[in-house]
Write a protein that holds these residues in place. Structure first.
Motif, PDB file in Angstrom:
ATOM      1  N   SER A  22       0.845  -1.199   0.000  1.00 59.95           N
ATOM      2  CA  SER A  22       0.000   0.000   0.000  1.00 59.95           C
ATOM      3  C   SER A  22       0.879   1.247   0.000  1.00 59.95           C
ATOM      4  CB  SER A  22      -0.918   0.020   1.220  1.00 59.95           C
ATOM      5  OG  SER A  22      -0.176   0.285   2.399  1.00 59.95           O
ATOM      6  N   LEU A  23       0.328   2.336  -0.522  1.00 54.31           N
ATOM      7  CA  LEU A  23       1.072   3.596  -0.506  1.00 54.31           C
ATOM      8  C   LEU A  23       1.330   4.069   0.924  1.00 54.31           C
ATOM      9  CD1 LEU A  23      -0.478   5.758  -3.378  1.00 54.31           C
ATOM     10  CD2 LEU A  23       1.743   4.612  -3.323  1.00 54.31           C
ATOM     11  N   LEU A  24       0.425   3.758   1.833  1.00 57.06           N
ATOM     12  CA  LEU A  24       0.609   4.129   3.232  1.00 57.06           C
ATOM     13  C   LEU A  24       1.867   3.476   3.797  1.00 57.06           C
ATOM     14  CD1 LEU A  24      -0.641   5.637   5.664  1.00 57.06           C
ATOM     15  CD2 LEU A  24      -1.823   3.500   6.233  1.00 57.06           C
ATOM     16  N   LYS A  25       2.031   2.198   3.502  1.00 56.03           N
ATOM     17  CA  LYS A  25       3.210   1.482   3.974  1.00 56.03           C
ATOM     18  C   LYS A  25       4.460   1.924   3.234  1.00 56.03           C
ATOM     19  CE  LYS A  25       5.003  -3.159   4.889  1.00 56.03           C
ATOM     20  NZ  LYS A  25       4.706  -4.622   4.832  1.00 56.03           N
ATOM     21  N   ILE A  34       2.467   9.460   7.222  1.00 59.18           N
ATOM     22  CA  ILE A  34       1.195   9.986   6.742  1.00 59.18           C
ATOM     23  C   ILE A  34       0.125   9.726   7.798  1.00 59.18           C
ATOM     24  CG2 ILE A  34      -0.574   9.789   4.948  1.00 59.18           C
ATOM     25  CD1 ILE A  34       1.504   8.951   2.995  1.00 59.18           C
ATOM     26  N   LYS A  35      -0.794  10.663   7.947  1.00 61.82           N
ATOM     27  CA  LYS A  35      -1.897  10.491   8.889  1.00 61.82           C
ATOM     28  C   LYS A  35      -2.733   9.272   8.525  1.00 61.82           C
ATOM     29  CE  LYS A  35      -2.563  15.437   9.870  1.00 61.82           C
ATOM     30  NZ  LYS A  35      -3.523  16.562   9.752  1.00 61.82           N
ATOM     31  N   SER A  36      -3.162   8.563   9.544  1.00 64.89           N
ATOM     32  CA  SER A  36      -4.066   7.439   9.313  1.00 64.89           C
ATOM     33  C   SER A  36      -4.870   7.206  10.578  1.00 64.89           C
ATOM     34  CB  SER A  36      -3.271   6.174   8.935  1.00 64.89           C
ATOM     35  OG  SER A  36      -4.142   5.085   8.699  1.00 64.89           O
ATOM     36  N   GLY A  37      -5.778   8.132  10.850  1.00 63.91           N
ATOM     37  CA  GLY A  37      -6.537   8.089  12.085  1.00 63.91           C
ATOM     38  C   GLY A  37      -7.356   6.827  12.266  1.00 63.91           C
ATOM     39  N   CYS A  38      -7.781   6.208  11.162  1.00 66.76           N
ATOM     40  CA  CYS A  38      -8.620   5.004  11.247  1.00 66.76           C
ATOM     41  C   CYS A  38      -7.798   3.727  11.193  1.00 66.76           C
ATOM     42  CB  CYS A  38      -9.647   5.001  10.122  1.00 66.76           C
ATOM     43  SG  CYS A  38      -8.908   4.963   8.465  1.00 66.76           S
ATOM     44  N   SER A  43     -11.697   4.999   6.291  1.00 63.96           N
ATOM     45  CA  SER A  43     -12.897   5.713   6.710  1.00 63.96           C
ATOM     46  C   SER A  43     -12.648   7.161   7.104  1.00 63.96           C
ATOM     47  CB  SER A  43     -13.559   4.985   7.890  1.00 63.96           C
ATOM     48  OG  SER A  43     -12.648   4.871   8.978  1.00 63.96           O
ATOM     49  N   CYS A  44     -11.421   7.521   7.484  1.00 63.71           N
ATOM     50  CA  CYS A  44     -11.178   8.874   7.981  1.00 63.71           C
ATOM     51  C   CYS A  44     -10.794   9.853   6.870  1.00 63.71           C
ATOM     52  CB  CYS A  44     -10.077   8.862   9.048  1.00 63.71           C
ATOM     53  SG  CYS A  44      -8.418   8.489   8.428  1.00 63.71           S
ATOM     54  N   GLY A  45     -10.247   9.354   5.783  1.00 58.50           N
ATOM     55  CA  GLY A  45      -9.851  10.209   4.668  1.00 58.50           C
ATOM     56  C   GLY A  45      -8.625  11.062   4.928  1.00 58.50           C
ATOM     57  N   ALA A  46      -7.910  10.788   6.030  1.00 61.57           N
ATOM     58  CA  ALA A  46      -6.769  11.634   6.398  1.00 61.57           C
ATOM     59  C   ALA A  46      -5.536  11.383   5.534  1.00 61.57           C
ATOM     60  CB  ALA A  46      -6.417  11.413   7.867  1.00 61.57           C
ATOM     61  N   CYS A  47      -5.449  10.220   4.887  1.00 57.60           N
ATOM     62  CA  CYS A  47      -4.242   9.863   4.129  1.00 57.60           C
ATOM     63  C   CYS A  47      -4.381  10.192   2.638  1.00 57.60           C
ATOM     64  CB  CYS A  47      -3.904   8.387   4.323  1.00 57.60           C
ATOM     65  SG  CYS A  47      -5.159   7.224   3.715  1.00 57.60           S
ATOM     66  N   LYS A  48      -5.101  11.236   2.329  1.00 64.67           N
ATOM     67  CA  LYS A  48      -5.330  11.649   0.935  1.00 64.67           C
ATOM     68  C   LYS A  48      -4.015  12.006   0.242  1.00 64.67           C
ATOM     69  CE  LYS A  48      -6.731  15.778   0.341  1.00 64.67           C
ATOM     70  NZ  LYS A  48      -7.528  17.029   0.382  1.00 64.67           N
ATOM     71  N   TRP A  73      -6.868  12.132  -7.002  1.00 62.77           N
ATOM     72  CA  TRP A  73      -6.679  11.958  -5.569  1.00 62.77           C
ATOM     73  C   TRP A  73      -7.162  10.582  -5.135  1.00 62.77           C
ATOM     74  CZ3 TRP A  73      -4.046  15.351  -2.570  1.00 62.77           C
ATOM     75  CH2 TRP A  73      -3.802  16.616  -3.113  1.00 62.77           C
ATOM     76  N   THR A  74      -6.482  10.026  -4.175  1.00 57.75           N
ATOM     77  CA  THR A  74      -6.847   8.714  -3.666  1.00 57.75           C
ATOM     78  C   THR A  74      -6.413   8.613  -2.210  1.00 57.75           C
ATOM     79  OG1 THR A  74      -6.644   6.315  -4.034  1.00 57.75           O
ATOM     80  CG2 THR A  74      -4.657   7.647  -4.363  1.00 57.75           C
ATOM     81  N   LEU A  75      -6.761   7.514  -1.553  1.00 64.49           N
ATOM     82  CA  LEU A  75      -6.346   7.274  -0.176  1.00 64.49           C
ATOM     83  C   LEU A  75      -5.139   6.357  -0.172  1.00 64.49           C
ATOM     84  CD1 LEU A  75      -9.815   6.705   1.552  1.00 64.49           C
ATOM     85  CD2 LEU A  75      -8.476   8.816   1.414  1.00 64.49           C
ATOM     86  N   ALA A  76      -4.100   6.755   0.542  1.00 62.38           N
ATOM     87  CA  ALA A  76      -2.860   5.969   0.559  1.00 62.38           C
ATOM     88  C   ALA A  76      -3.086   4.560   1.100  1.00 62.38           C
ATOM     89  CB  ALA A  76      -1.796   6.688   1.390  1.00 62.38           C
ATOM     90  N   CYS A  77      -4.014   4.432   2.061  1.00 66.20           N
ATOM     91  CA  CYS A  77      -4.243   3.113   2.666  1.00 66.20           C
ATOM     92  C   CYS A  77      -5.001   2.179   1.727  1.00 66.20           C
ATOM     93  CB  CYS A  77      -4.989   3.266   3.984  1.00 66.20           C
ATOM     94  SG  CYS A  77      -6.666   3.924   3.825  1.00 66.20           S
TER      95      CYS A  77
END
Length: 259
Positions: A22-25, A34-38, A43-48, A73-77
């Protein structure tokens, strides 16, 4: 497994990751939190993030508007690496450095502050250091080294059993003779007993310890003089686990499902 290069902007930092990451990882591996509140649930949309080049696999858009999605735009997670990508991470999606509360005042990340003495609290450190002058062995006193040291320690600490760790015991004969039997002894208090953790030639320096406050958002470490209770310096930074969720439960869920 195939490796693909992901470039993160504006740092212009690249990292090779396996297909399916994943882009988050990938961002975390590149040292860009990167933010990832959820906790990666989408669900949180913070990792845009914005996909500048490449076509990744996207498993969901969460609460992103159709307008943002149409612009890349997408979510990193929820975005999986399947080929080389260039990604822009906007400021609002970054896990920013927090203000750290130290000694009742806000201090910047990794900042030091003036010394403080906690005079209203009883100092009960888990580690203590004492100076001892032992009598050397003689023809009429051939007591063993550890027994000799133990007898002197009992004069200072008479309320708990005293033990010594094997590595310290192995070095004890040499240290005693090199120091002419003038030594400093460090002991750890393990509630039901004291354990000698270090024996060194006479050392007048005070012992120091670290007090570590691990919070959900921040981590603060203080260097404390164990004799006086004085806080010599403190440093703080954000808790890097925050990239896996704002709360402990989200982090536990992430760990159980992703690791």
């Amino acid at each position: 497994m195939a490796l693909y290069t992901v470039k993160f902007m504006p740092e212009n930092r690249s990292i090779d990751v396996e297909a399916g990451t994943s882009l988050l990882k990938a961002a975390s591996m590149a040292g860009i939190p990167i933010k990832s509140g959820c906790g990666g649930k989408g669900s949180c949309g913070a990792c845009k993030v914005l996909v500048m080049t490449g076509k990744p696999q996207i498993t969901g858009f969460g609460s992103l508007s159709s307008e943002l999605v149409s612009k890349g735009w997408t979510l990193a997670c929820k975005t999986i690496v399947t080929e080389g990508l260039t990604i822009e991470i906007p400021p609002e999606s970054r896990l920013k450095e927090h203000q750290v509360l130290v000694d009742g005042s806000k201090k910047g990340i990794l900042s030091e502050h003036n010394s403080t003495v906690f005079s209203n609290y009883l100092i009960q450190p888990l580690v203590q250091k004492v100076k001892l002058q032992l009598s050397p062995p003689s023809l009429t006193d051939n007591t063993g080294d550890w027994t000799r040291l133990h007898l002197e320690l009992r004069k200072v600490f008479d309320n708990k059993p005293i033990e010594i760790s094997l590595p310290v015991l192995q070095d004890l004969p040499g240290i005693l003779r090199e120091s002419s039997w003038d030594i400093s002894v460090t002991l750890a208090d393990l509630k039901d007993k004291l354990v000698v953790t270090r024996v060194e030639p006479d050392n007048n320096l005070d012992p120091f310890g670290l007090a570590i406050d691990i919070g959900t958002t921040t981590v603060v470490v203080s260097l404390v003089n164990l004799n006086t209770g004085e806080t010599v310096a403190s440093q703080g930074t954000y808790n890097k686990q925050a990239r896996y969720g704002d709360d402990v439960i989200s982090r536990i869920v992430y760990a159980s499902e992703s690791l």
